[in-house]
Structures are given as C-alpha cells and as structure tokens.
Design a protein around this motif. Structure first.
Motif, PDB file in Angstrom:
ATOM      1  N   UNK A  37       0.875  -1.175   0.000  1.00 52.77           N
ATOM      2  CA  UNK A  37       0.000   0.000   0.000  1.00 52.77           C
ATOM      3  C   UNK A  37       0.911   1.223   0.000  1.00 52.77           C
ATOM      4  N   UNK A  38       0.822   2.020  -1.065  1.00 53.96           N
ATOM      5  CA  UNK A  38       1.653   3.224  -1.144  1.00 53.96           C
ATOM      6  C   UNK A  38       0.740   4.413  -0.888  1.00 53.96           C
ATOM      7  N   UNK A  39       0.861   4.984   0.296  1.00 49.11           N
ATOM      8  CA  UNK A  39      -0.046   6.054   0.676  1.00 49.11           C
ATOM      9  C   UNK A  39       0.475   7.427   0.266  1.00 49.11           C
ATOM     10  N   UNK A  40       1.787   7.571   0.346  1.00 53.37           N
ATOM     11  CA  UNK A  40       2.441   8.839   0.000  1.00 53.37           C
ATOM     12  C   UNK A  40       3.766   8.481  -0.643  1.00 53.37           C
ATOM     13  N   UNK A  41       4.432   9.432  -1.318  1.00 51.26           N
ATOM     14  CA  UNK A  41       5.754   9.131  -1.858  1.00 51.26           C
ATOM     15  C   UNK A  41       6.685   8.628  -0.749  1.00 51.26           C
ATOM     16  N   UNK A  42       7.403   7.579  -1.029  1.00 47.48           N
ATOM     17  CA  UNK A  42       8.406   6.962  -0.127  1.00 47.48           C
ATOM     18  C   UNK A  42       7.798   6.313   1.119  1.00 47.48           C
ATOM     19  N   UNK A  43       6.469   6.226   1.171  1.00 48.14           N
ATOM     20  CA  UNK A  43       5.857   5.615   2.362  1.00 48.14           C
ATOM     21  C   UNK A  43       5.176   4.308   1.971  1.00 48.14           C
ATOM     22  N   UNK A  44       5.791   3.203   2.345  1.00 51.04           N
ATOM     23  CA  UNK A  44       5.330   1.897   1.905  1.00 51.04           C
ATOM     24  C   UNK A  44       4.826   1.079   3.082  1.00 51.04           C
ATOM     25  N   UNK A  45       3.737   0.336   2.820  1.00 50.34           N
ATOM     26  CA  UNK A  45       3.199  -0.535   3.847  1.00 50.34           C
ATOM     27  C   UNK A  45       2.926  -1.895   3.192  1.00 50.34           C
ATOM     28  N   UNK A  46       3.734  -2.881   3.512  1.00 48.49           N
ATOM     29  CA  UNK A  46       3.547  -4.215   2.927  1.00 48.49           C
ATOM     30  C   UNK A  46       2.412  -4.887   3.694  1.00 48.49           C
ATOM     31  N   UNK A  47       1.251  -5.021   3.037  1.00 51.09           N
ATOM     32  CA  UNK A  47       0.073  -5.515   3.760  1.00 51.09           C
ATOM     33  C   UNK A  47      -0.131  -7.019   3.570  1.00 51.09           C
ATOM     34  N   UNK A  48       0.618  -7.623   2.676  1.00 48.71           N
ATOM     35  CA  UNK A  48       0.541  -9.070   2.492  1.00 48.71           C
ATOM     36  C   UNK A  48       1.799  -9.551   1.794  1.00 48.71           C
ATOM     37  N   UNK A  49       2.218 -10.769   2.130  1.00 44.07           N
ATOM     38  CA  UNK A  49       3.439 -11.288   1.491  1.00 44.07           C
ATOM     39  C   UNK A  49       3.432 -12.803   1.508  1.00 44.07           C
ATOM     40  N   UNK A  50       4.353 -13.402   0.765  1.00 45.37           N
ATOM     41  CA  UNK A  50       4.356 -14.858   0.732  1.00 45.37           C
ATOM     42  C   UNK A  50       4.915 -15.433   2.025  1.00 45.37           C
ATOM     43  N   UNK A  51       4.295 -16.527   2.437  1.00 46.13           N
ATOM     44  CA  UNK A  51       4.743 -17.209   3.657  1.00 46.13           C
ATOM     45  C   UNK A  51       5.845 -18.214   3.339  1.00 46.13           C
TER      46      UNK A  51
END
Ligand code: KG4
Ligand code: ZN
Length: 326
Positions: A139-153
């Motif tokens: 989830x990219x909310x703003x420039x340079x601000x990243x939130x990985x909300x799901x990933x491989x297990x």
C-alpha cells in the motif's frame, strides 16, 4: 543512469525526466543448465558485461558519459556477489566522472515502473509485486511511504513457476515456458487447489507439492495440462488476495510490478478483476516488469531530489524490506 545487478540480469537504463533514452538488459543464459541462478557465475558474468553494456546504453541514448547527471544503483535485496559488482562499479564511475551517486532498493525500483510508464499516479495505490524473489502487496499512501500488507509465507510466485518448470524438465527461468505450455493445455484436466492462507498473505509451497505428487503418481502426465492448471491456480491465488486487499483498503488503483506480471493470462485475469471491481489498473509494458536499469534510474532520481546523494561508504544488503529503507 540506473545500474541493476541484483540477480542474473545486468541492466543499464538512462532516463531524462520520465523519458526513457536507453533500456539495455543482458540476461545470463549460463544458469539454464543448472536449473537456477548460481551466485558465483552470476557475479562473474556481471563483471564481464557491465562496461560494454554501459557503452551500448550511452550509444543508444545518443549521449556521452559526461552528460549523465546522477548514477543510481541497486544496493539490495539480492545476491551479495552480484550486488557488489554493480555497487562497486557505480561508485567507481561516480568518483572517476565526478558525478553524484545514489544507492536504491530493488523493490522500490520495481514500484517506480508504475510512475514511469503510466503517467502521474494519485496516491494512495496498491501494488502487486510478483517476481522470482518476491510476492507481496504494498500500500503506497504517499511518496516513499510503503506498507507491505501481504506477502508470501514460503515461495515467491515466480519461484514456484521456476520450480514447477524444473520438475517438468523445462529450462530456467521457467515462467515463460510454463505460459507457453499452458496455452495448449486444458483447464480442468487436472485439479490443483488454489492456495488459501489467512488474510492477505500468499503461499505457493502446497501448490508446488501438489504438482510434484501429480507428476510422481501419473508418469504419463500431459505437460500442457499441468502447466495450464498450475498457472491458473497460481494466478487465481493472486487475484483472490488482491480482491481481498481492495475490499480491505478501499483503494481504487492497483498496479502490477515484477517479472511474473509479463504473463498474458495474469494480465487478462487482472483486466477482468479491475472491470468487475471498478478499479483502475496500471500495467507497465513487459520490458519494464522484469529487472531493468530504467526503474533504478527513476527510483534514484526521485530519492535524490528529496534526500540528496548516498554516502560512498554505503554497502550492499541481501535483504531489505520497503519499510526499512533509510
Ligand atoms: O522481476 P524479475 O525479472 O526478477 C526478480 O526480481 O526476481 O522476475 C523474474 C521471475 C522469474 O521467476 C520468471 O520465471 C518469472 O519472473 N516470469 C514469468 C514469466 N516471465 C517471467 N512467470 C510467469 N509467466 C511469465 N511469462
Ligand atoms: Zn526484480
């Protein structure tokens, strides 16, 4: 100029603003016979091609090295030996040519292909990043601000394509071969379950094992049918998780990044998803989805504008999440 050597592709990209002047990639075929990337061979091959590739890129761009204003390079995540070639080369070039230097995260590079290819984006947006090493929703909310909300297990999606291809006796990297065989296979001929881990995470280990058991129990298996049904389950998994992510975040734009998003069936399925859900889909051209130097040039240029150059003492990193970038 962007320099990318994190795995088995040596790549140089030259951009001017959002205009691409050169995008040259040398893919190493030396690994094909080993069924996967051999780190030592990868690093040595980067050394062989990086200088001629830079010259080639400058020639295509129609500029001299003096005209380059910033040298950007991948510092990780990736294979340490391969990364060291690119980083050391970029530092040497920057020192010798008196140019500013910046080291960037490879994943952030992939995300930048969306800005580069599809015009200005309105924040916030979601990115599905699926490659040989990564499978995640950001989830990219703003420039340079990243939130990985799901990933491989477990395995990355591209890694599962490569491992299944190897199992079927197909060359490395297997993704494009699976796609080719899948076009001739019958959907429904083999029943492979769509993975269903919890939340917004991904999992490919079970699907990969299902293919292994099927080939072991059915020695007369049809390679096309296996490819078609494996591919369908693998891609349906991506579609289901992204659908859940859109519901959860209510974000109206989804971008695709990483080598697996070259896959035409994937693109077809995501076009349908976007239409059904009424969201905007951003799909860069295929040559910007796989590893390239243009994305590193773009990520470097944006970071440089905001944060200035990197220190020349900066080191490579084997792992670095988007949230950890400093
Ligand atoms: O982004 P990328 O070039 O390198 C990494 O950062 O990993 O992605 C390479 C991955 C490989 O696993 C390759 O098999 C997969 O992308 N790939 C595909 C296709 N083309 C490349 N997977 C499925 N279908 C394709 N057509
Ligand atoms: Zn990549």
């Amino acid at each position: 100029m962007g320099i990318e050597t994190s795995c088995d592709e040596t790549a140089i990209g030259i951009i001017e603003g959002d205009k691409v002047l050169a995008n040259v990639v040398s893919s190493q075929i030396a690994h094909t016979k080993f069924g996967g990337v051999v780190p030592e061979i990868a690093a040595r091959n980067h050394i062989k091609v990086i200088v001629p590739l830079t010259r080639g890129a400058l020639e295509i761009a129609g500029i001299s090295i003096d005209e380059i204003q910033l040298i950007s390079v991948t510092r990780g995540p990736g294979l340490i030996g391969s990364l060291l070639v690119g980083l050391s080369y970029a530092k040497a070039l920057a020192i010798a040519m008196h140019k500013p230097f910046i080291a960037v995260n490879h994943l952030e590079g992939h995300l930048h292909t969306l800005h580069l290819c599809c015009g200005p984006l309105l924040y916030p947006y979601l990115v599905l990043l699926v490659s040989g090493g990564h499978t995640q929703i950001v989830l990219v909310e703003k420039p340079f601000q990243y939130n990985t909300i799901g990933q491989t297990l477990d395995d990355a999606c591209g890694e599962a394509f490569d491992k299944v291809a190897k199992l079927l006796g197909l060359p490395y990297p297997g993704g494009p071969y699976i796609e080719q065989h899948a076009q001739k296979g019958k959907l429904g001929a083999v029943d492979f379950p769509v993975p269903r881990p919890k939340g917004l995470d991904f999992s490919y280990a079970g699907l990969k094992t299902a293919v292994l058991y099927h080939t072991r129990d059915n020695p007369e298996y049809d390679i096309d049918d296996i490819a078609a049904n494996f591919q369908e389950a693998a891609l349906e998994h991506l579609v289901q998780v992204v659908t859940a992510a859109i519901h959860e975040t209510r974000v109206q734009k989804i971008g695709l990044a990483g080598g697996v998003t070259v896959n035409r069936r994937l693109r077809q399925k995501f076009r349908a998803l976007a239409e059904n859900m009424g969201v905007k889909l951003i799909m860069p051209e295929a040559h910007y989805c796989t590893d390239n130097g243009v994305m590193i040039a773009r990520a470097g240029a944006e970071r440089f504008k905001k944060f200035g150059p990197s220190d020349l003492s900066i080191d490579v990193v084997a792992r670095e999440r988007l949230e950890q970038i400093t």
